[in-house]
Design an enzyme around this catalytic site. Structure first.
Site, PDB file in Angstrom:
ATOM      1  N   ASP A 113      26.063 -13.549  68.544  1.00  0.00           N
ATOM      2  CA  ASP A 113      26.822 -12.510  69.251  1.00  0.00           C
ATOM      3  C   ASP A 113      25.860 -11.374  69.581  1.00  0.00           C
ATOM      4  OD1 ASP A 113      30.075 -11.416  69.284  1.00  0.00           O
ATOM      5  OD2 ASP A 113      28.453  -9.968  69.515  1.00  0.00           O
ATOM      6  N   ASP A 204      29.088 -12.795  75.717  1.00  0.00           N
ATOM      7  CA  ASP A 204      28.096 -12.410  74.727  1.00  0.00           C
ATOM      8  C   ASP A 204      28.047 -13.207  73.433  1.00  0.00           C
ATOM      9  OD1 ASP A 204      30.097 -11.221  73.018  1.00  0.00           O
ATOM     10  OD2 ASP A 204      28.638  -9.702  72.451  1.00  0.00           O
ATOM     11  N   GLU A 205      28.753 -14.269  73.341  1.00  0.00           N
ATOM     12  CA  GLU A 205      28.659 -15.026  72.099  1.00  0.00           C
ATOM     13  C   GLU A 205      28.782 -16.523  72.317  1.00  0.00           C
ATOM     14  OE1 GLU A 205      32.083 -12.740  70.691  1.00  0.00           O
ATOM     15  OE2 GLU A 205      32.815 -14.625  69.893  1.00  0.00           O
TER      16      GLU A 205
END
Ligand SMILES: Nc1ccn([C@H]2C[C@H](O)[C@@H](COP(=O)(O)OP(=O)(O)OP(=O)(O)O)O2)c(=O)n1
Ligand SMILES: [Mg+2]
Ligand SMILES: [Mg+2]
Ligand SMILES: [Mg+2]
Length: 939
Positions: A113, A204-205
């Site tokens: 993340d 984002d992850e």
DNA sequence: TACATACAC
DNA sequence: TATGGTGTATGTA
């Protein structure tokens, strides 16, 4: 039975609390970087600024509902007889036993993340923001804040004006999704090296199953995490945090523990898992949010140990789905498999919607106009995916923030703007009079196109066909098919065909490779000789190949595989935004500019090469570009905004695993766990809040490559960009591209798109196309680590939803979402294949035909204006499949040498992160968001 | 099927 | 002054 474990002592309360006290929980719950904040101060400020607002009153209304719910549950609880509780406990013990038996602790999962993602990306563009409290968003809504700002209590989903009150020096930066997408793509390219099938949870992850990688390289998950973080730091210039665990749930939760810029591992043994999960605050669990936390706390459950300790009670009070979920969580059991892939022609998503917040309005004419806008937009999105649905849902948010949804299910599937509007208006009129601040329209119950059981698919047809003869399958149009080919459904089949074709070619090529060595490479270069100098590709050959990834994915995407990346094989990162973006659109209102992204370049060698390339801007140039861009966009401040995409993710269903039987019997599972074996005592540190370490610094040189032409090419006003349908379709595809020649995995949809944008001069429209299409997805539902379902999502993005009119400043919404595809459509362009595509499109392939339609010079097909783009894509795909007999890739060349990348991943069903379904092997995921973030901070 | 909620980003 | 957008899951009726 008694619970052997005690829950943390939380005095069971009645679930209600003082208004202000309750409100204090807003924005003060645990979050990375907020460990040292003065929660009381935040509570008071937030309360003072909100207490007289409609929004606050709505919160109170919701709160009282929750309290009511708790009261009822308590009533039921107190009415339970000891025997009933015992029965439930017994049942849960059995459930727990089953969960344990099916648990697989042999896998190694990583959850990566990015830290303060949007904010960190903005800091790349403007390093001066690094030491200042900064928030991405607007006065209306904050998408995220950097860690400096978090010290003041500024955080995601907080209205900007409150953030400013908390921290007067707070600097606001408008979101620019296109940049985030690019950075995400670069990061993913790295991740793919460790698990080509990784699943993105959002922009984002991502979740990676590195079990195989670890085994193959005799390494550990922790070591891999270190390497990945290091590479991300060096190649993307950003920090990220990583969680390592035997399943997705644990990896996900773990990734938040050492954030930012840290990692945390939970060993795959029951002792370690139990120690970790027992002390874990329930709110940290994906799927347990504000409300669930409050309800559980009302029963004295504050940490996960309480979920097991109170199993009988939970079973009696909650649904089986939730109860199973709680048991799995309490045991630290989560999914251990990737989401299942979506079937070929299936409609992955469950719904598609479009909604906007605006200044309150109640005038029927205005409301209807708004309805029309939304219908138009939704229809466009539906068309972009060839979807038709029969359930229309109108969403209205009153000025008091209460939401009303009204839907109707028709007997036939519709998709046109007119039809959507017609139905939406009927729903709207039935609600008048009404004054609202938001309106949304959603389409669901999609018509499953193709691939019916009895229907013979094109791919099947081709498969058989080609299998019978040595000849390569003829392109569709050569089979005498007509334009129906251009339909989306058909395109899906075409996609399949391409895949098959590719698969075949691939196997052929592999054998060729085996005997001829580099032959394939040469061929690849030759194919594109006109465009590039093969020389640069040499370096690729040294690249080591990761067999695994390759064959598993190289062919996924059909036509999509084009290549991209202008930079050349030796330059790793894909990004190179050089020509990037042309803004797909018009100026957005306020968003920070897209162009800047300077994605760095990676290794020294690459850097030098870049320096030589004509496109490579000097640092000075780059700065100028950035500045220029910013300036340009400044005018945005006012009105519309638009968004960009974000991304998406997926997940899948769970499968069952192999069993692990635990000794003893389960009367007290917890006991079993306690005494259960295991070695490796991880020192689990339950330090949820770490001091915010600053964001990692980047080496200066990392900031080199850049975009150069970017700024130069401003899109003409009114210009409209188009996304390459060929590459785009298949949403949710993870965007990884693998160079078939050198096997480097680098590109992404972005890169992809870089090469596929073509401008169509006039055309109507909204440039939102790009954004819109971008991803919308992002859902989430299930409990992350565990979920089970799988649906797909698209991804999306769009953003800037912002406010419209009156308000001068609009805000845009940026949100996070996941999604991938289209979104980017407009953005970038890369050098190489791009040209090819552009030629295909714009070039003289069209001739005016009578009746206003166009004649394709390549196939003599008569095509309508609206189908031109699709038709061009068709040829591009066709072209590619022919050129590259060898394999997935298509070219490997280019001006300075570019690598051809093949898209690697394919779409998967997405199970939201918090789904409670399927206790043990669930799946899930996706996301997105946007934000209203943008209102100008002017105030 | 309809609607409201919860949750994720 | 001012509180986002998209999607999935779940519970209840
Ligand atoms: N309500 C939200 C939450 C998040 N986001 C966007 C901005 C974030 O940068 C990005 C990723 O979300 P995360 O939850 O991972 O948060 P951050 O990456 O910003 O911070 P952290 O370091 O805690 O991961 O999604 C958003 O637009 N709206
Ligand atoms: Mg993050
Ligand atoms: Mg995240
Ligand atoms: Mg949670």
């Amino acid at each position: 039975m008694q619970q052997s474990r005690s829950q943390s002592a939380a005095p069971p309360s009645d679930g209600s609390m003082d208004c202000k006290q309750w409100f204090g929980t807003v924005f003060t719950n645990d979050k990375a970087g907020m460990g040292a904040v003065d929660k009381d101060r935040i509570k008071n400020i937030v309360y003072e600024m909100s207490k007289d607002s409609a929004h606050f009153r709505n919160d109170l209304r919701k709160q009282s509902q929750t309290e009511q719910r708790v009261r009822k549950m308590k009533e039921r609880a107190s009415a339970l007889s000891p025997a009933e509780i015992a029965g439930h406990t017994k049942a849960m013990d059995m459930k727990i036993a089953a969960l344990k038996a099916s648990a697989d602790l042999t896998r190694t999962w990583l959850h990566i993340d990015m830290d303060a993602f949007f904010a960190s990306v903005e800091e790349l563009d403007d390093p001066s923001l690094k030491d200042k409290p900064m928030a991405v968003g607007g006065i209306g809504m904050i998408s995220t804040a950097n860690y400096v700002a978090r010290k003041y209590g500024v955080r995601s989903a907080m209205p900007g004006f409150i953030g400013r009150r908390l921290c007067p020096q707070l600097v606001f930066v408008k979101p620019c999704f296109s940049k985030y997408v690019k950075v995400a793509a670069a990061t993913r390219a790295i991740l793919a090296d460790y698990d080509p099938e990784f699943e993105a949870g959002s922009l984002d992850e991502a979740y990676l199953d590195v079990t195989d990688y670890c085994q193959m390289h005799s390494t550990s998950g922790e070591a891999v995490a270190e390497v990945i973080r290091q590479r991300v730091r060096e190649e993307v210039a950003l920090t990220c945090s990583c969680g390592i665990g035997p399943n997705r749930l644990l990896a996900k939760v773990a990734s938040d523990i050492r954030k930012p810029d840290g990692q945390f591992a939970i060993p795959g043994n029951t002792t370690a898992i139990t120690r970790f999960i027992d002390l874990l605050p329930i709110r940290k669990v994906p799927g347990i949010g504000k409300v669930s936390e409050q309800v559980l706390k009302a029963f004295g459950i504050e940490t996960c140990a309480g979920l097991i300790a109170n199993r009988g009670l939970l079973s009696a009070l909650f649904s089986p789905v939730s109860t199973n979920f709680f048991m799995a969580v309490g045991l630290g059991i989560g999914r251990t498999q990737h989401g299942e892939q979506v079937e070929e022609g299936a409609v992955g998503r469950k719904g598609m919607s479009c909604e906007r917040t605006f200044q309150a309005m109640g005038e029927p004419a205005e409301l209807e106009a708004k309805c029309a806008e939304l219908s138009e937009k939704l229809a466009e999105d539906l068309a972009s995916e060839g979807l038709k649905g029969k359930t229309i849902t109108l969403k209205l948010k009153e000025t008091n923030f209460e939401v009303r949804t009204r839907n109707i299910t028709l007997t036939r599937h519709i998709s046109s703007r007119e039809d959507v509007l017609h139905e939406a208006l009927k729903l709207l009129r039935a609600e008048l009079p009404i004054t609202i601040r938001l309106m949304g329209i959603r389409m669901s119950s999609f018509l499953e196109t193709n691939t019916g059981p009895g229907q013979r698919t094109l791919s099947a047809f081709l498969k058989t066909d080609s299998a019978d003869s040595a000849a390569k399958p003829a392109p569709p149009h050569q089979h005498g098919w007509n334009q129906t080919f251009l339909d989306r459904e058909t395109r899906q089949e075409l996609d399949e065909q391409m895949q098959q074709h590719r698969l075949k070619q691939k196997s052929e090529q592999q054998s060729i490779k085996a005997s001829a060595g580099m032959g394939a490479v040469s061929d690849g270069h030759a194919a594109d000789a006109t465009l590039a100098a093969p020389a640069a590709c040499r370096t690729c050959e040294e690249t080591d190949v990761d067999p695994g990834p390759q064959n598993s994915h190289a062919d996924q995407l059909g036509p999509g595989k084009l290549n991209i990346n202008a930079a050349g094989c030796s330059q790793r990162p894909v990004l190179q935004m050089k020509n990037a973006l042309e803004p797909c659109q018009a100026p957005e209102a306020g968003s920070s500019q897209p162009l800047e992204l300077t994605l760095r370049d990676w290794q020294p060698a690459a850097a030098s090469q870049l320096a030589r390339s004509q496109d490579a801007p000097s640092d000075g140039q780059q700065q100028r570009l950035q500045q220029g861009t910013r300036t340009d966009l400044s005018f945005l401040g006012g009105h519309n905004s638009r968004g960009s995409p974000e991304q998406q993710q997926d997940s899948a269903s769970g499968g069952k695993e192999i069993g692990h039987s635990f000794p003893g019997d389960l009367t007290s599972c917890r006991d079993v766990l306690d005494t259960a074996d295991d070695a490796g005592e991880p020192d689990l540190v339950h330090a949820w809040d770490e001091e915010p370490a600053g964001i990692g610094e980047m080496p200066e040189e990392a900031h080199q490559s850049g975009s150069q032409g970017a700024a130069a090419k401003a899109t003409p006003p009114g210009a409209r960009t188009w996304a390459c349908q060929v590459c785009t379709f298949g949403d949710n595809r993870p965007q990884i591209l693998r160079c078939s020649v050198c096997d480097a995995v680098r590109g992404t949809t972005l890169d992809y798109f870089m090469g596929h944008n073509a401008e169509v001069s006039s055309a109507s429209a909204s440039q939102q196309d790009a954004q819109d299409s971008a991803a919308k997805a992002g859902s989430r539902s299930k409990r992350p680590g565990l979920d089970a379902t799988g649906s797909k999502q698209k991804s999306i993005l769009r953003f800037f939803a912002g406010f419209e009119p009156p308000a001068k400043a609009a805000e845009s919404s940026a949100l996070a979402g996941s999604g991938n595809n289209k979104a980017l459509a407009g953005e970038q362009r890369a050098s190489s294949s791009v040209q090819t595509h552009q030629q295909a499109r714009s070039g003289g392939m069209w001739e005016r035909a009578e009746g206003g339609s166009w004649l394709c010079k390549q196939c003599s097909e008569d095509v309508l204006e609206k189908d031109k783009s699709t038709h061009e894509d068709f040829h591009i795909a066709l072209d590619m499949s022919r050129k590259q007999p060898g394999q997935a890739v298509t070219k490997h060349m280019q001006r300075q040498g570019s690598a051809s990348m093949t898209q690697t991943q394919r779409k998967r069903k997405v199970t939201p992160s918090g789904s409670r379904a399927g206790a043990e092997g669930m799946n899930k995921r996706s996301v997105k968001s946007v934000a209203a973030l943008l209102r100008p901070t002017t105030m």
